[in-house]
Design an enzyme around this catalytic site. Structure first.
Site, PDB file in Angstrom:
ATOM      1  N   GLY A  43       0.647  -0.975  -0.463  1.00  8.55           N
ATOM      2  CA  GLY A  43       0.265   0.299  -0.149  1.00  8.55           C
ATOM      3  C   GLY A  43       1.022   1.004  -0.291  1.00  8.55           C
ATOM      4  O   GLY A  43       0.621   1.600  -0.740  1.00  8.55           O
ATOM      5  N   CYS A  44       2.068   1.112   1.092  1.00  7.93           N
ATOM      6  CA  CYS A  44       2.708   2.469   0.878  1.00  7.93           C
ATOM      7  C   CYS A  44       3.870   2.645  -1.140  1.00  7.93           C
ATOM      8  O   CYS A  44       3.833   3.666  -0.886  1.00  7.93           O
ATOM      9  CB  CYS A  44       3.944   2.496   2.397  1.00  7.93           C
ATOM     10  SG  CYS A  44       3.085   1.934   3.738  1.00  7.93           S
ATOM     11  N   THR A  45       4.369   1.558  -1.084  1.00  8.03           N
ATOM     12  CA  THR A  45       4.400   1.539  -2.400  1.00  8.03           C
ATOM     13  C   THR A  45       3.049   2.224  -3.305  1.00  8.03           C
ATOM     14  O   THR A  45       3.862   3.157  -4.073  1.00  8.03           O
ATOM     15  CB  THR A  45       5.489   0.101  -3.038  1.00  8.03           C
ATOM     16  OG1 THR A  45       6.162   0.121  -2.041  1.00  8.03           O
ATOM     17  CG2 THR A  45       6.090   0.582  -4.210  1.00  8.03           C
TER      18      THR A  45
END
Length: 153
Positions: A43-45
């Protein structure tokens, strides 16, 4: 968590590639801060790539965008290089800024309780006041929503 029309808590944090960023020195420019849990997680990527791909549009709208997590500058440098990110990433290794913005929360996953960053975004106006807050961000469509809010300032 600071709310709309509250002054944005000031900070000075180290960034990827070296140097520091001080929020109060950006007065006169809208600023987007997106807090995310951890470099190189799915998700952060996706969120970081999304903001990076829209950096020209944010710049055209006159805004600065920064990602913030508790990862080290070294981890940020690796993350930036691996995914060719153009969004500056700030390291809040001590967690002070995360606490000031109210994003350091008790979380639950797979029946376990732990402390971590709740994915959240803040839009700060040129006057240093918070204009919009997105708590508990869902990544899909989020960058476009933030960009629309920046353009509406």
């Amino acid at each position: 968590m600071p709310d709309i029309n509250d002054p944005a808590p000031d900070f000075t944090l180290p960034r990827d590639g070296g140097g520091t960023v001080t929020l109060s020195e950006l007065r006169g420019t809208p600023v987007v801060l997106f807090f995310y849990p951890k470099d190189n997680t799915p998700g952060c990527t996706k969120e970081s790539i999304g903001f990076s791909s829209e950096m020209p549009a944010f710049e055209a709208a006159g805004a600065k965008v920064f990602g913030i997590s508790k990862d080290s500058v070294k981890k940020h440098d690796n993350f930036v290089e691996k995914h060719a990110l153009t969004t500056p990433l700030l390291s809040d290794a001590e967690g002070t800024t995360c606490e000031d913005y109210g994003v350091w929360k008790e979380k639950k996953m797979y029946g376990k309780t732990f402390w971590g960053i709740e994915r959240s975004t803040f839009l700060i106006g040129a006057d240093g006041m918070i204009k919009q807050v997105w708590p508990k961000v869902k990544v899909d469509g989020h960058v476009d929503e933030v960009l629309a809010a920046v353009r509406a300032l």
